[in-house]
Motif scaffolding. Structure first.
Motif, mmCIF file in Angstrom:
data_model
loop_
_atom_site.group_PDB
_atom_site.id
_atom_site.type_symbol
_atom_site.label_atom_id
_atom_site.label_comp_id
_atom_site.label_asym_id
_atom_site.label_seq_id
_atom_site.Cartn_x
_atom_site.Cartn_y
_atom_site.Cartn_z
ATOM 1 N N GLN A 175 0.766 9.581 -3.194
ATOM 2 C CA GLN A 175 1.964 8.745 -3.106
ATOM 3 C C GLN A 175 3.189 9.501 -3.602
ATOM 4 O O GLN A 175 4.254 9.489 -2.969
ATOM 5 N N MET A 176 3.048 10.161 -4.747
ATOM 6 C CA MET A 176 4.158 10.917 -5.326
ATOM 7 C C MET A 176 4.648 11.992 -4.364
ATOM 8 O O MET A 176 5.857 12.118 -4.100
ATOM 9 N N ARG B 6 8.520 14.133 -0.368
ATOM 10 C CA ARG B 6 8.770 14.842 0.897
ATOM 11 C C ARG B 6 9.575 14.001 1.882
ATOM 12 O O ARG B 6 10.502 14.487 2.526
ATOM 13 N N MET B 7 9.218 12.717 1.973
ATOM 14 C CA MET B 7 9.785 11.893 3.032
ATOM 15 C C MET B 7 11.081 11.175 2.646
ATOM 16 O O MET B 7 11.904 10.871 3.503
ATOM 17 N N VAL B 8 11.233 10.886 1.343
ATOM 18 C CA VAL B 8 12.373 10.067 0.912
ATOM 19 C C VAL B 8 13.226 10.780 -0.134
ATOM 20 O O VAL B 8 14.450 10.798 -0.050
ATOM 21 N N GLY B 9 12.578 11.354 -1.147
ATOM 22 C CA GLY B 9 13.313 11.920 -2.270
ATOM 23 C C GLY B 9 14.013 13.219 -1.967
ATOM 24 O O GLY B 9 15.076 13.517 -2.493
ATOM 25 N N GLY C 87 10.931 3.965 2.411
ATOM 26 C CA GLY C 87 9.553 4.424 2.507
ATOM 27 C C GLY C 87 8.638 3.456 1.803
ATOM 28 O O GLY C 87 9.074 2.686 0.926
ATOM 29 N N GLY C 88 7.357 3.455 2.185
ATOM 30 C CA GLY C 88 6.425 2.513 1.579
ATOM 31 C C GLY C 88 5.016 3.051 1.508
ATOM 32 O O GLY C 88 4.618 3.916 2.302
ATOM 33 N N SER C 89 4.239 2.530 0.550
ATOM 34 C CA SER C 89 2.809 2.841 0.456
ATOM 35 C C SER C 89 2.046 1.536 0.310
ATOM 36 O O SER C 89 2.397 0.693 -0.523
#
Length: 680
Positions: free
Chosen positions: A654-655, A660-663, A548-550
């Motif tokens: 971001q957190m 939601r998407m990665v952690g 994932g990235g921001s």
């Protein structure tokens, strides 16, 4: 045995919870309140410090502030309400104000005009013409006290917004009338550091031209000033020999009429040199040679990496200076006569600026446990020992209450994909004095790629990093090949290879941390701002390391960036990327099908460096592909967010997005989620 028992007992007292789900008092609001940085420092006629203080909670306004007369007192605002002290010269600004005696000259953000104000009274008076908007900009000025003129760099957009003219100009302050400034030096693409000798007879300056950035190749000049104020009899002190590639910077005149400056001509590191004329012969002498950087890359005007110690207001042969080596700053005193250097111990391990006062020094710096601060430093008579160190200003004066949650970085050196070459990073382990994870779990990693890309991650107390680590995230701040702080050879690794070297080094760092057992391979995330946002998107498009990235005001299309780029960096991207084919092949927007993980984008709508179209294009493309993606746009924000509410929102989202998407864990904070396309 006792030590082991104590560790076990402490471990029992902690709550066991998954990494990323820990509660922390370091909130996003606390981070946004601490997101201040000094915009420059100077000493007034009383020997007291003035500095430029950004205020996120005042809509991002920048205010000149003066040190109180008594220690512990409240600093005094010098620039009044209705004015924000900020220059837009070269888009990144710096050098916004000058102090001479009790007079302050500053650039006002809204109209970019220069104003004069006396400390303690009077309203600001304009010094430069009103051109109907912020189309003429000024930075990095110095007062010529003998003739009452102000000499400064001017960037003029009146004839061309894309290709403004940069000159060094003189502004007459004698009768209060507003006139068109007189041009003293012109003809090159860029100018910086106009500096007068103590008699007002000689002017030194630095200049450079396309296609170079300052750190690639520049020249240091000295010109004599005639009785009518013209510059004549110009001498190229450094950089004029094409057989020697160097980047001289930060010229300063000693009281003896010798010119000191910093350049990298000898060993590829920025070291201190001295120029003097003896019987008409120009002589350049190295003062101290070390494989270390005694200055920083020229992104902003007005920084000061060294200064002469003063005695009764007069400069001495002792020079207070700082250098960067192996990821840390060091502070010491250089004896100009003996060419000897003495290291001194102060709590800062990262130093940005040094200015001298009659009986002390002011140093802007930080450390892993001290936020960005300005300290007053006093030395003993022999300048061999620090006898006083007191914080005058702190970007986060209350952050000490979070000390038990701080993660102190480890400087790591890791192998890259190029045989025999290593790169560097600061690694922060997750840490909380109230939480721990199970021994079987490895933490998620957020890896940050710094901007520039010719910039440097620094070892400072950054609450935005502690926000992550105190919640159970590991954090890596990478100095990939191309970063400053490690000499010219390391910096030039990126030439022609942007989007390759930086991406490889970030991925190599993540792989190194996985192989070391420090982080979870399935929960690797990457983030970056500006050029760091480009590295983030390129890592997601061309590699499969991260999940994932921001990207914060990052670059998706190199060709568009080149076409829209402002003058200062208009050739920089050519040097970094190379030919047209590379512009296409390294642009993430052209390879959307390669993306395979969630992305969140943040963009200021008034950004003139990376235009908002970049974020829109990558958002629409990823949305069409069906990947989880979100775009957050901020009205009134430029290149780098300044408003407290936007800083807070960006960090929280971001957190939540990564959780939601990665952690795949619940965050402890109550954060209202935004819409994620292809998910909600």
């Amino acid at each position: 045995m006792a030590s082991g028992s104590a560790v076990e007992e402490a471990s029992k007292e902690k709550v066991t919870a998954p990494y990323g789900s820990w509660k922390s008092p370091i909130t996003a609001e606390a981070v946004s309140s601490a997101g201040k940085r000094s915009g420059g420092i100077a000493v007034d006629g009383t020997g007291r410090l003035c500095w430029l203080e950004p205020r996120p909670h005042e809509n991002g306004r920048d205010v000149i502030v003066k040190e109180p007369e008594e220690f512990g007192g409240k600093p005094i605002d010098v620039s009044p309400e209705g004015f924000s002290v900020r220059s837009l010269a070269q888009e990144y600004g710096g050098g916004e104000f000058t102090v001479s005696g009790n007079m302050v000259i500053f650039s006002n953000y809204e109209d970019q005009r220069l104003y004069k104000k006396f400390i303690g009274d009077s309203v600001p008076l304009p010094l430069t013409p009103d051109y109907g908007g912020p189309i003429v900009r000024y930075a990095d000025g110095v007062l010529e006290a003998h003739s009452n003129h102000y000499i400064t760099v001017r960037e003029d957009h009146r004839e061309s917004s894309q290709n403004p003219t940069t000159t060094i100009v003189s502004i007459d302050l004698r009768d209060g009338n507003i006139r068109e400034p007189r041009i003293l030096v012109c003809g090159n693409d860029f100018y910086a550091f106009p500096r007068l000798d103590s008699n007002g007879k000689r002017l030194a300056w630095v200049e450079w031209s396309h296609p170079n950035m300052h750190w690639d190749k520049a020249e240091l000049w000295v010109g004599y000033i005639s009785e009518n104020g013209e510059v004549y009899k110009r001498i190229c002190v450094a950089g004029g020999d094409d057989t020697v590639i160097e980047s001289p910077t930060e010229p300063k005149w000693s009281s003896k009429g010798e010119l000191l400056f910093v350049t990298d001509r000898k060993n590829g590191f920025w070291n201190l040199y001295k120029w003097r004329q003896t019987e008409g012969i120009n002589e350049v002498q190295a003062l101290y040679t070390l494989d270390a950087e005694f200055t920083q890359p020229f992104w902003n005007f007005g920084f000061s990496s060294y200064d002469f110690l003063k005695n009764n207001g007069k400069s001495t042969n002792y020079i207070a200076c700082t250098y960067r080596q192996n990821g840390r700053s060091h502070f010491g005193i250089l004896d100009d006569v003996e060419s000897s250097f003495s290291l001194l111990d102060i709590p800062f391990t990262d130093i940005n600026n040094i200015v001298s006062a009659p009986h002390s020094l002011y140093i802007e710096g930080a450390s892993p446990v001290l936020p960005l601060s300005i300290a007053k430093v006093t030395l003993n008579e022999s300048h061999s020992k620090v006898i006083g160190f007191s914080i005058i200003w702190s970007s986060s004066p209350d952050c000490g209450k979070y000390k038990s949650y701080f993660s102190v970085p480890e400087i790591i050196e890791f192998p890259t994909e190029v045989g025999g070459q290593n790169a560097y990073a600061y690694f922060y382990s997750p840490f909380s004095h109230t939480y721990q994870a199970s021994l079987e779990e490895r933490p998620p990693l957020l890896l940050r790629s710094h901007g520039g890309p010719t910039a440097e991650a620094r070892e400072t107390l950054d609450l935005s990093i502690q926000y992550w680590t105190s919640r159970g995230w590991a954090f890596a701040d990478v100095n990939y090949g191309g970063s400053t702080g490690y000499g010219r050879e390391y910096r030039e690794r990126l030439l022609g290879l942007w989007g390759i070297v930086d991406v490889n080094d970030c991925c190599s760092c993540a792989r190194y941390l996985v192989d070391s057992g420090k982080v979870d391979e399935d929960r690797l995330c990457i983030t970056g701002e500006s050029a760091g946002g480009y590295t983030t998107l390129a890592s997601l498009a061309f590699r499969e390391t991260f999940k994932g990235g921001s990207s914060l005001y990052g670059i998706a299309d190199l060709s568009t960036l080149k076409a829209e780029m402002h003058k200062y960096e208009s050739c920089y991207i050519d040097n970094l990327v190379g030919n047209e084919r590379s512009f296409f092949e390294r642009s993430p927007i052209n390879f959307v099908d390669n993306f395979s993980c969630p992305v969140i984008l943040f963009q200021g709508l008034d950004d003139k460096v990376v235009l908002p179209t970049q974020a829109c294009k990558i958002h629409l493309a990823l949305k069409k592909k069906g990947l989880p993606v979100a775009l957050v746009e901020f009205e009134g924000e430029q290149h780098g967010f300044r408003k407290a509410e936007n800083l807070k929102f960006t960090l929280e989202q971001q957190m939540l997005f990564f959780a939601r998407m990665v952690g795949h864990f619940e965050v402890a904070d109550e954060i209202a989620p935004i819409r994620i396309d292809n998910v909600d």
